[in-house]
Design an enzyme around this catalytic site. Sequence first.
Site, short mmCIF file in Angstrom:
data_model
loop_
_atom_site.label_atom_id
_atom_site.label_comp_id
_atom_site.label_asym_id
_atom_site.label_seq_id
_atom_site.Cartn_x
_atom_site.Cartn_y
_atom_site.Cartn_z
CG HIS A 18 -2.09 -0.94 1.05
ND1 HIS A 18 -2.84 -1.37 2.09
CD2 HIS A 18 -2.63 -1.51 -0.06
CE1 HIS A 18 -3.80 -2.16 1.66
NE2 HIS A 18 -3.68 -2.27 0.35
N GLY A 65 -3.90 -1.96 -7.32
CA GLY A 65 -4.81 -2.64 -6.40
C GLY A 65 -6.25 -2.16 -6.46
CG ASP A 70 -5.30 -5.66 -4.07
OD1 ASP A 70 -4.08 -5.63 -4.31
OD2 ASP A 70 -5.88 -4.85 -3.33
CG ASP A 90 -1.05 2.06 6.35
OD1 ASP A 90 -1.10 1.78 7.56
OD2 ASP A 90 -0.85 3.21 5.93
CG HIS A 97 -8.41 -1.40 -2.82
ND1 HIS A 97 -7.75 -0.31 -2.32
CD2 HIS A 97 -7.48 -2.38 -2.91
CE1 HIS A 97 -6.48 -0.60 -2.12
NE2 HIS A 97 -6.28 -1.86 -2.46
CG ASP A 100 -11.20 -5.32 -4.49
OD1 ASP A 100 -12.24 -5.99 -4.50
OD2 ASP A 100 -11.00 -4.33 -5.22
NE ARG A 106 -13.14 -14.22 2.94
CZ ARG A 106 -13.44 -13.01 2.42
NH1 ARG A 106 -13.42 -12.83 1.12
NH2 ARG A 106 -13.79 -12.02 3.20
#
Length: 158
Positions: A18, A65, A70, A90, A97, A100, A106
């Site tokens: 990030h 991203g 992402d 961060d 987002h 995302d 996950r």
Amino acid sequence: MDDATPARDARRIALIAHDNKKQDMLEWARYNLPLLTRHELFATATTGRLLQEQLGLPVTCFRSGPFGGDQQIGARIADGEIDLLVFLWDPLEPQPHDPDVKALLRVAVVCNIPVACNRATADFMVSSPLMGRSHQPWDPDPGRTRPGQQLRAVPRAG
């Protein structure tokens, strides 16, 4: 696969940082430059461009991203095409987002690939003797095999 089975020579490593963590990613990559040059690198757009321009690393870049990068990396993880994820996100800054980001983390956990979310963990991960061993990711869709993939029975503890 047996734990003693040698891994492919190069791992496929996804690198994401990030905005407030881009400098951390550059410093980490500079410190690990000799190691990273031996692997196939993927990144979201801005992170990848920084690694290419500042360190001369060959990086396959996806979108930024917030514009689907992402998700693109998450799809590669789900397809078994990414072996490790270094994602310096961060936690103190809200992300537009964020869904995302959570989906990416996950899928990495579901597919059982190593994930580092800070420099210390990333250092432990890439310096681990397990980097040179084969790893059996968990396939969330066990009825479907990938080209070249063999199904094997895994004994259950109990």
